[in-house]
Design a protein around this motif. Sequence first.
Motif, short mmCIF file in Angstrom:
data_model
loop_
_atom_site.label_atom_id
_atom_site.label_comp_id
_atom_site.label_asym_id
_atom_site.label_seq_id
_atom_site.Cartn_x
_atom_site.Cartn_y
_atom_site.Cartn_z
N ARG A 1 2.53 7.05 -6.72
CA ARG A 1 1.22 8.23 -6.93
C ARG A 1 1.74 9.48 -6.59
O ARG A 1 1.68 10.61 -7.47
CB ARG A 1 -0.01 7.64 -6.65
N LEU A 2 1.93 9.77 -5.19
CA LEU A 2 2.21 11.14 -4.72
C LEU A 2 3.33 11.55 -4.96
O LEU A 2 3.51 12.87 -5.75
CB LEU A 2 2.08 11.07 -3.16
N ARG B 1 0.77 4.11 -2.94
CA ARG B 1 0.57 5.32 -2.62
C ARG B 1 1.72 6.59 -2.91
O ARG B 1 1.62 7.56 -3.17
CB ARG B 1 0.03 5.44 -1.13
N THR B 2 2.95 6.01 -2.60
CA THR B 2 4.12 6.88 -2.38
C THR B 2 4.55 7.01 -3.59
O THR B 2 4.85 8.16 -4.34
CB THR B 2 5.43 6.10 -1.72
N ILE C 1 0.76 -1.25 -0.06
CA ILE C 1 -0.05 -0.15 0.22
C ILE C 1 0.91 1.19 0.14
O ILE C 1 0.72 2.28 -0.62
CB ILE C 1 -1.15 0.01 1.16
N ARG C 2 1.81 1.28 0.58
CA ARG C 2 2.74 2.41 0.95
C ARG C 2 3.43 2.55 -0.39
O ARG C 2 3.72 3.70 -0.88
CB ARG C 2 3.60 2.32 2.08
#
Length: 160
Positions: free
Chosen positions: A34-35, A31-32, A27-28
């Motif tokens: 994408r961010l 998300r990372t 998950i991280r």
Amino acid sequence: MNVIASMSDSTQQTTGKLSEATTRLWIRLMRTQRLLLAAIEQDLKAADMPPLAWYDVLWELVRTEKGRLRPFEIEERTLLAQHNLSRLLDRMEGAGLVRREILPEDGRGRWVLVTEEGRSMQARIWTVYAAAIERHLGGAMDDADATALADGLARLARGT
């Protein structure tokens, strides 16, 4: 209930192997990625530079000996889908950054060649891109942490 715990519980029921730590890592990572990509794209846009995909194509072309690749080679190296790459190359050719040539031995095949303007653009984008990487990633961890993370990601990529 915690989303991570919920994912982990339901996945463990199916596979019996996925740990909460592995789920959190996945998950991280997603998300990372994408961010960070969104932040870098924003920095490029603010500097009036083309999108990151343009840089990726230009970089792959610039680093080849003759400054040229076949479209399928660009697709493999950049992980862009063929239909997206074709439209991207149309836009880049319209901007004078690349040109396409027919392969003499195969009238259906094409080379994509980087132009001098493309080489110049790649260098200009890199100036902004490198600063964005440092701002959004380099500033968040020291070299030891960055090395450890890079080594772990390399193991993942190798599948070992």
